[in-house]
Motif scaffolding. Structure first.
Motif, mmCIF file in Angstrom:
data_model
loop_
_atom_site.group_PDB
_atom_site.id
_atom_site.type_symbol
_atom_site.label_atom_id
_atom_site.label_comp_id
_atom_site.label_asym_id
_atom_site.label_seq_id
_atom_site.Cartn_x
_atom_site.Cartn_y
_atom_site.Cartn_z
ATOM 1 N N CYS A 102 0.884 -0.697 -0.421
ATOM 2 C CA CYS A 102 0.204 -0.140 -0.032
ATOM 3 C C CYS A 102 0.876 1.154 0.241
ATOM 4 O O CYS A 102 0.380 2.163 -0.677
ATOM 5 N N PHE A 103 1.961 1.520 0.304
ATOM 6 C CA PHE A 103 2.718 2.561 0.883
ATOM 7 C C PHE A 103 3.378 2.737 -0.382
ATOM 8 O O PHE A 103 3.317 3.938 -1.087
ATOM 9 N N THR A 104 3.883 1.941 -1.127
ATOM 10 C CA THR A 104 4.500 1.926 -2.751
ATOM 11 C C THR A 104 3.305 2.394 -3.125
ATOM 12 O O THR A 104 3.861 3.044 -4.042
ATOM 13 N N CYS A 105 2.350 1.972 -3.511
ATOM 14 C CA CYS A 105 1.220 2.246 -4.502
ATOM 15 C C CYS A 105 1.070 3.855 -4.293
ATOM 16 O O CYS A 105 0.769 4.593 -5.135
ATOM 17 N N ALA A 106 0.538 4.359 -2.543
ATOM 18 C CA ALA A 106 0.653 5.743 -2.053
ATOM 19 C C ALA A 106 1.682 6.359 -2.687
ATOM 20 O O ALA A 106 1.183 7.698 -3.110
ATOM 21 N N THR A 107 2.773 5.931 -2.857
ATOM 22 C CA THR A 107 4.113 6.736 -3.276
ATOM 23 C C THR A 107 3.793 6.717 -4.544
ATOM 24 O O THR A 107 4.212 8.717 -4.713
ATOM 25 N N THR A 108 3.389 6.050 -5.141
ATOM 26 C CA THR A 108 3.742 6.077 -6.588
ATOM 27 C C THR A 108 2.987 7.023 -7.410
ATOM 28 O O THR A 108 2.883 7.997 -8.128
ATOM 29 N N ALA A 109 1.144 6.867 -6.663
ATOM 30 C CA ALA A 109 0.586 7.325 -7.102
ATOM 31 C C ALA A 109 0.586 9.385 -6.099
ATOM 32 O O ALA A 109 -0.087 10.528 -7.729
ATOM 33 N N GLU A 110 1.663 9.789 -5.527
ATOM 34 C CA GLU A 110 1.732 11.083 -5.383
ATOM 35 C C GLU A 110 2.640 11.567 -5.708
ATOM 36 O O GLU A 110 3.058 12.840 -6.479
ATOM 37 N N PHE A 111 3.588 10.514 -6.332
ATOM 38 C CA PHE A 111 4.489 11.377 -7.889
ATOM 39 C C PHE A 111 3.757 11.471 -9.267
ATOM 40 O O PHE A 111 4.594 12.159 -9.839
ATOM 41 N N GLY A 112 2.549 10.979 -8.945
ATOM 42 C CA GLY A 112 1.474 11.207 -10.238
ATOM 43 C C GLY A 112 1.651 10.776 -11.718
ATOM 44 O O GLY A 112 1.815 9.817 -12.541
ATOM 45 N N GLU A 113 2.600 9.218 -11.180
ATOM 46 C CA GLU A 113 2.380 7.719 -12.225
ATOM 47 C C GLU A 113 1.046 6.712 -11.334
ATOM 48 O O GLU A 113 0.594 6.915 -10.311
ATOM 49 N N CYS A 114 1.088 6.037 -11.586
ATOM 50 C CA CYS A 114 -0.202 5.371 -11.737
ATOM 51 C C CYS A 114 -0.100 4.327 -10.238
ATOM 52 O O CYS A 114 1.365 3.835 -10.793
ATOM 53 N N CYS A 115 -1.155 4.169 -10.194
ATOM 54 C CA CYS A 115 -0.546 3.643 -8.240
ATOM 55 C C CYS A 115 -0.529 2.272 -8.054
ATOM 56 O O CYS A 115 -0.314 1.760 -6.832
ATOM 57 N N CYS A 116 -0.968 1.728 -9.108
ATOM 58 C CA CYS A 116 -1.232 0.100 -9.612
ATOM 59 C C CYS A 116 0.528 -0.258 -9.706
ATOM 60 O O CYS A 116 1.077 -1.337 -10.143
ATOM 61 N N LEU A 117 0.900 0.631 -10.109
ATOM 62 C CA LEU A 117 2.451 0.565 -10.572
ATOM 63 C C LEU A 117 3.702 -0.376 -9.639
ATOM 64 O O LEU A 117 3.399 -1.891 -10.538
ATOM 65 N N PRO A 118 3.655 0.271 -8.394
ATOM 66 C CA PRO A 118 4.185 -1.193 -7.355
ATOM 67 C C PRO A 118 3.709 -2.378 -7.533
ATOM 68 O O PRO A 118 4.429 -3.762 -7.449
ATOM 69 N N LEU A 119 2.610 -2.286 -8.013
ATOM 70 C CA LEU A 119 2.193 -4.297 -7.829
ATOM 71 C C LEU A 119 3.235 -4.944 -8.983
ATOM 72 O O LEU A 119 2.916 -6.144 -8.659
ATOM 73 N N LEU A 120 3.955 -4.615 -10.087
ATOM 74 C CA LEU A 120 4.152 -5.372 -10.855
ATOM 75 C C LEU A 120 5.156 -6.224 -9.988
ATOM 76 O O LEU A 120 6.158 -6.693 -10.600
ATOM 77 N N ASP A 121 6.112 -4.852 -9.616
ATOM 78 C CA ASP A 121 7.633 -5.582 -8.667
ATOM 79 C C ASP A 121 7.120 -6.624 -7.172
ATOM 80 O O ASP A 121 7.485 -7.387 -6.295
ATOM 81 N N THR A 122 5.882 -6.990 -7.226
ATOM 82 C CA THR A 122 5.263 -7.756 -6.030
ATOM 83 C C THR A 122 5.840 -9.561 -5.983
ATOM 84 O O THR A 122 6.390 -9.825 -5.025
ATOM 85 N N TRP A 123 6.354 -9.714 -6.988
ATOM 86 C CA TRP A 123 6.413 -11.081 -7.553
ATOM 87 C C TRP A 123 8.126 -10.927 -7.240
ATOM 88 O O TRP A 123 8.505 -12.088 -6.492
ATOM 89 N N VAL A 124 8.928 -10.062 -7.369
ATOM 90 C CA VAL A 124 10.362 -9.595 -6.744
ATOM 91 C C VAL A 124 10.504 -9.964 -5.070
ATOM 92 O O VAL A 124 11.142 -10.382 -4.792
ATOM 93 N N PHE A 125 9.590 -8.536 -3.875
ATOM 94 C CA PHE A 125 9.645 -8.864 -3.994
ATOM 95 C C PHE A 125 9.338 -10.404 -2.615
ATOM 96 O O PHE A 125 9.958 -10.054 -1.302
ATOM 97 N N ILE A 126 8.312 -11.027 -3.091
ATOM 98 C CA ILE A 126 8.370 -12.408 -1.892
ATOM 99 C C ILE A 126 8.994 -12.808 -2.286
ATOM 100 O O ILE A 126 10.131 -13.588 -1.398
ATOM 101 N N MET A 127 9.658 -13.098 -3.413
ATOM 102 C CA MET A 127 11.658 -13.461 -3.507
ATOM 103 C C MET A 127 12.424 -13.503 -2.975
ATOM 104 O O MET A 127 12.765 -14.358 -2.118
ATOM 105 N N GLN A 128 12.767 -11.915 -2.777
ATOM 106 C CA GLN A 128 13.379 -11.431 -2.007
ATOM 107 C C GLN A 128 13.346 -11.774 -0.635
ATOM 108 O O GLN A 128 13.991 -11.711 0.402
ATOM 109 N N ASN A 129 12.385 -12.208 0.116
ATOM 110 C CA ASN A 129 11.807 -11.356 1.434
ATOM 111 C C ASN A 129 12.182 -13.732 1.869
ATOM 112 O O ASN A 129 12.483 -13.695 3.238
ATOM 113 N N CYS A 130 12.158 -14.387 0.993
ATOM 114 C CA CYS A 130 12.225 -15.970 1.053
ATOM 115 C C CYS A 130 13.787 -15.914 1.263
ATOM 116 O O CYS A 130 14.566 -16.877 1.531
#
Length: 197
Positions: free
Chosen positions: A47-75
């Motif tokens: 939610c934080f990344t989506c809010a930050t991206t929207a505040e910057f003026g980009e599509c708020c759903c854009l960071p969701l594309l990185d979700t698979w990378v976050f999951i693998m990094q956390n593992c």
């Protein structure tokens, strides 16, 4: 007997954060400079990344594309660079004219992703300026000056559409304009009839 009491209060003081136009306002590990940003990122990072991206003026759903990378990094699985995280970091650097290299952006986005997003959010937040209303005394009248919150740097604006791209409405409007111009250029036709004696 009535008595008028006038109280002069000092104007409210505001905290001004000086931001150098050519450097990050906070370091990569300065997460506790803004506890709201820090807690939001810790408790709900997507939610934080989506809010930050929207505040910057980009599509708020854009960071969701990185979700698979976050999951693998956390593992603990080594992964590639999160593309949206790196792109946002580069975009913030370019918008605010912060010098840097793609290599350091790549390293921050890959190894310190949460801290990098917190730094991006703090930078966006601090680069916005808010001017509050303050009373101004002119002779015996008191006026209130106020202005709207404003962003220091603005997005480029395209004044005209690229050639070859027309909407139905635009094509209709251009034909109507062309018709009006032709009508102005043509002489008016007037017919006179002879009078009968």
């Amino acid at each position: 007997m009535t008595t008028n009491v006038f109280v002069n209060q000092p104007p409210p003081t505001t905290t001004v954060i000086a931001v150098q136009p050519n450097q990050w306002s906070t370091g990569i590990c300065d997460c506790f400079d803004d506890l709201n940003v820090c807690c939001f990122a810790f408790w709900c990072f997507p939610c934080f990344t989506c809010a930050t991206t929207a505040e910057f003026g980009e599509c708020c759903c854009l960071p969701l594309l990185d979700t698979w990378v976050f999951i693998m990094q956390n593992c603990g699985v080594p992964t590639c660079v999160p593309p949206v995280s790196m792109s946002m970091r580069v975009a913030v650097r370019h918008r605010y004219k912060i010098p840097g290299e793609m290599g350091s952006d790549c390293a921050y986005a890959t190894c310190c992703n949460v801290c990098s997003w917190c730094q991006i959010a703090r930078e966006i937040k601090r680069r916005k300026t808010v001017i509050t209303a303050q009373p101004l005394q002119i002779s015996s009248q008191q006026l209130m000056l106020a202005s709207q919150p404003a962003v220091i740097s603005a997005q480029p604006v395209i004044a005209t559409a690229p050639p070859g791209i027309f909407s139905c409405l635009g094509a209709h409007a251009s034909k109507e304009l062309e018709f009006k111009q032709r009508k102005k250029q043509e002489p008016e036709m007037t017919t006179t009839f002879p009078r009968s004696p």
